[in-house]
Write an enzyme that holds these catalytic residues in place. Sequence first.
Site, PDB file in Angstrom:
ATOM      1  N   VAL A 209     -11.778  -0.581   4.751  1.00 50.87           N
ATOM      2  CA  VAL A 209     -12.844  -1.475   4.264  1.00 50.87           C
ATOM      3  C   VAL A 209     -12.974  -1.327   2.752  1.00 50.87           C
ATOM      4  O   VAL A 209     -13.068  -0.213   2.232  1.00 50.87           O
ATOM      5  CB  VAL A 209     -14.217  -1.139   4.908  1.00 50.87           C
ATOM      6  CG1 VAL A 209     -15.289  -2.110   4.409  1.00 50.87           C
ATOM      7  CG2 VAL A 209     -14.152  -1.149   6.412  1.00 50.87           C
TER       8      VAL A 209
ATOM      9  N   VAL B   2       0.829  -1.209   0.000  1.00 48.45           N
ATOM     10  CA  VAL B   2       0.000   0.000   0.000  1.00 48.45           C
ATOM     11  C   VAL B   2       0.866   1.262   0.000  1.00 48.45           C
ATOM     12  O   VAL B   2       0.624   2.200  -0.764  1.00 48.45           O
ATOM     13  CB  VAL B   2      -0.979  -0.003   1.207  1.00 48.45           C
ATOM     14  CG1 VAL B   2      -1.837   1.246   1.190  1.00 48.45           C
ATOM     15  CG2 VAL B   2      -1.851  -1.252   1.188  1.00 48.45           C
TER      16      VAL B   2
ATOM     17  N   LYS C 184     -13.729  -5.670   9.208  1.00 50.77           N
ATOM     18  CA  LYS C 184     -14.402  -4.744   8.287  1.00 50.77           C
ATOM     19  C   LYS C 184     -15.903  -4.699   8.582  1.00 50.77           C
ATOM     20  O   LYS C 184     -16.533  -3.641   8.501  1.00 50.77           O
ATOM     21  CB  LYS C 184     -14.132  -5.162   6.847  1.00 50.77           C
ATOM     22  CG  LYS C 184     -12.659  -4.990   6.464  1.00 50.77           C
ATOM     23  CD  LYS C 184     -12.308  -5.747   5.202  1.00 50.77           C
ATOM     24  CE  LYS C 184     -10.856  -5.538   4.799  1.00 50.77           C
ATOM     25  NZ  LYS C 184     -10.432  -6.428   3.717  1.00 50.77           N
TER      26      LYS C 184
HETATM   27  P1  NAP Z   1       3.175  -4.822   3.655  1.00 50.70           P
HETATM   28  O1  NAP Z   1       3.329  -4.967   2.185  1.00 50.70           O
HETATM   29  O2  NAP Z   1       3.589  -5.931   4.539  1.00 50.70           O
HETATM   30  O3  NAP Z   1       4.015  -3.497   4.063  1.00 50.70           O
HETATM   31  C1  NAP Z   1       4.243  -3.100   5.394  1.00 50.70           C
HETATM   32  C2  NAP Z   1       5.270  -1.977   5.411  1.00 50.70           C
HETATM   33  O4  NAP Z   1       5.354  -1.482   6.748  1.00 50.70           O
HETATM   34  C3  NAP Z   1       6.685  -2.404   5.004  1.00 50.70           C
HETATM   35  O5  NAP Z   1       7.318  -1.377   4.279  1.00 50.70           O
HETATM   36  C4  NAP Z   1       7.399  -2.590   6.355  1.00 50.70           C
HETATM   37  O6  NAP Z   1       8.787  -2.288   6.335  1.00 50.70           O
HETATM   38  C5  NAP Z   1       6.715  -1.538   7.203  1.00 50.70           C
HETATM   39  N1  NAP Z   1       6.665  -1.922   8.610  1.00 50.70           N
HETATM   40  C6  NAP Z   1       5.960  -2.933   9.177  1.00 50.70           C
HETATM   41  N2  NAP Z   1       6.165  -2.964  10.512  1.00 50.70           N
HETATM   42  C7  NAP Z   1       7.019  -1.953  10.775  1.00 50.70           C
HETATM   43  C8  NAP Z   1       7.623  -1.464  11.966  1.00 50.70           C
HETATM   44  N3  NAP Z   1       7.385  -2.023  13.148  1.00 50.70           N
HETATM   45  N4  NAP Z   1       8.454  -0.407  11.874  1.00 50.70           N
HETATM   46  C9  NAP Z   1       8.716   0.164  10.677  1.00 50.70           C
HETATM   47  N5  NAP Z   1       8.167  -0.230   9.507  1.00 50.70           N
HETATM   48  C10 NAP Z   1       7.341  -1.291   9.569  1.00 50.70           C
HETATM   49  O7  NAP Z   1       1.686  -4.452   4.052  1.00 50.70           O
HETATM   50  P2  NAP Z   1       0.546  -3.877   3.095  1.00 50.70           P
HETATM   51  O8  NAP Z   1      -0.072  -4.971   2.312  1.00 50.70           O
HETATM   52  O9  NAP Z   1       1.040  -2.669   2.409  1.00 50.70           O
HETATM   53  O10 NAP Z   1      -0.589  -3.488   4.183  1.00 50.70           O
HETATM   54  C11 NAP Z   1      -0.442  -2.347   4.991  1.00 50.70           C
HETATM   55  C12 NAP Z   1      -1.764  -2.051   5.695  1.00 50.70           C
HETATM   56  O11 NAP Z   1      -2.776  -1.794   4.730  1.00 50.70           O
HETATM   57  C13 NAP Z   1      -2.317  -3.188   6.554  1.00 50.70           C
HETATM   58  O12 NAP Z   1      -2.980  -2.631   7.665  1.00 50.70           O
HETATM   59  C14 NAP Z   1      -3.320  -3.870   5.633  1.00 50.70           C
HETATM   60  O13 NAP Z   1      -4.334  -4.549   6.338  1.00 50.70           O
HETATM   61  C15 NAP Z   1      -3.878  -2.662   4.935  1.00 50.70           C
HETATM   62  N6  NAP Z   1      -4.489  -2.929   3.636  1.00 50.70           N
HETATM   63  C16 NAP Z   1      -3.791  -3.649   2.712  1.00 50.70           C
HETATM   64  C17 NAP Z   1      -4.355  -3.870   1.459  1.00 50.70           C
HETATM   65  C18 NAP Z   1      -3.631  -4.661   0.391  1.00 50.70           C
HETATM   66  O14 NAP Z   1      -4.193  -4.868  -0.676  1.00 50.70           O
HETATM   67  N7  NAP Z   1      -2.406  -5.097   0.638  1.00 50.70           N
HETATM   68  C19 NAP Z   1      -5.628  -3.346   1.162  1.00 50.70           C
HETATM   69  C20 NAP Z   1      -6.308  -2.600   2.137  1.00 50.70           C
HETATM   70  C21 NAP Z   1      -5.720  -2.404   3.371  1.00 50.70           C
HETATM   71  P3  NAP Z   1       9.842  -3.214   5.523  1.00 50.70           P
HETATM   72  O15 NAP Z   1       9.526  -2.951   4.073  1.00 50.70           O
HETATM   73  O16 NAP Z   1      11.184  -2.683   5.895  1.00 50.70           O
HETATM   74  O17 NAP Z   1       9.565  -4.608   5.955  1.00 50.70           O
HETATM   75  N1  HSE Z   2      -6.159  -8.895   2.919  1.00 50.95           N
HETATM   76  C1  HSE Z   2      -7.172  -7.950   2.610  1.00 50.95           C
HETATM   77  C2  HSE Z   2      -8.108  -8.566   1.571  1.00 50.95           C
HETATM   78  C3  HSE Z   2      -6.563  -6.687   2.083  1.00 50.95           C
HETATM   79  O1  HSE Z   2      -7.744  -9.590   0.976  1.00 50.95           O
HETATM   80  O2  HSE Z   2      -9.195  -8.041   1.369  1.00 50.95           O
HETATM   81  C4  HSE Z   2      -7.566  -5.576   1.938  1.00 50.95           C
HETATM   82  O3  HSE Z   2      -8.019  -5.123   3.184  1.00 50.95           O
END
Ligand code: NAP
Ligand code: HSE
Length: 432
Positions: free
Chosen positions: A132, A15, A205
Amino acid sequence: MTDTIKIGLLGAGTVGSGVIKVLRENAAAIKARVGTELVIAKVLVRDAKKTRPELTGLAVVEDVEEILQDPSISVVVEVMGGTTPSKDYMLRAMEAGKSVVTANKDVVAEYGQEMFAMAEKHRVAFLFEASVGGGIPIIAPLKRSLTANRLTEVMGIVNGTTNYMLTRMAEAKVGYEQALQEAQAKGYAEADPTADVAGMDAARKAAILASLAFNTRISLRDVYVEGITRITADDISYASDLGYAVKLLAVGQDISGKGVSVRVHPVFLPQNHPLAAVNGVYNAIFLKGNAIGEAMFYGPGAGSLPTASAVVADIIEAARAKIGGSLEGLGCTCYAAKPLCPIAEIESCYYVRLWVDDEPGVLGNIATAFGNAQVSLKSVIQTKPSVEGRTEIVAITHLVEHRKLNEALASLRELKVVDDIRNVIRVEKDRG
Ligand code: NAP
Ligand code: HSE
């Protein structure tokens, strides 16, 4: 007028990197719309030494204090995930007078009240559109465009990972494990995908949606949850033969005289239901209001750029609030305290798949077990050949309370001729 609004980005994964891209690619249009430039001042990651071409030109830090204690940063965007240390970082950012934008449903669903209280105390915005439905605008419509209604139902496909998996299992006949691996490779799944497949992501959600729709605080612990871990190719095949699609639904209902019910579970949806056509990573939220009637919000439920679309819209909202000096319409909407309706009282039709001895009288015994619990059967089918003296039977019930269905299942387990209750899935009534 402020020259620039500086942003501290916590996280640069799926994200976070999307947020950087959208802010860069659409910089000119965003500046024109907001009236000021939005600039990412610092990005927090765990490992700043890692090569990250998408962060070229940005200040990358490993110490959150560099963002929290930087007075020039007025908006903090949390896209790290999890509750620890994300929740703490967001609370501290608000204490320092910074608005917070997050995609984190874990924190909103479990600690929403605390987050809103902090935002109110320090007169900053706390925004969570991406928590959500990924890129689908649904939080802002619930807070603004639908406030003329009394909403009675909000029902949705709100987890992209499981919807992608169920679609792949139904259409391409891939197995459960392969479907999950594909969803992970596409960046849809949570860091620990158990949250997706066990229904907890959808439950968070559901809690957020129901809180907004019914103006009462619903926490994660108030949500009844079943995931998709027990769904097999056989269930999907029976559903298809009977004219249904299998979907993981989040359902919230404000039931007159009973209270609010919020639940997540798989459902057989009739093919003519609008949600049955929502496939792949797409999400949709279907709702009923006493003025609007029925409405459905549809779009990509996960993924880098769609989610960034929602996050950046919130950043713009926070920037506008800062420039205009007004937080009107951005605060907590839970002004009521409605009772919860226990799951035992919720009525549904059910699909019950049984593995039984293939001998005379078995159907009679099964029908009696259902009948004794006052569960009326709509149909019973046996389509598969017998294997070593056993066969599979599928029963579809009429509408029945969850408590009575459980009584029937307990009686079935007692029957010698019933070897296994292979699955029990709710069936949504045909819309006619
Ligand atoms: P992700 O790809 O795992 O990325 C997490 C990022 O946060 C990475 O850059 C990581 O650093 C950094 N991070 C994690 N813990 C940390 C800490 N303690 N200190 C410093 N940096 C930290 O996760 P994501 O998929 O982007 O999701 C992020 C959020 O968005 C979550 O809450 C998820 O539920 C929400 N979300 C995701 C999606 C989706 O499609 N992926 C959709 C809607 C909502 P490093 O790179 O150095 O490891
Ligand atoms: N893991 C979540 C999904 C990301 O699959 O819908 C979006 O919140």
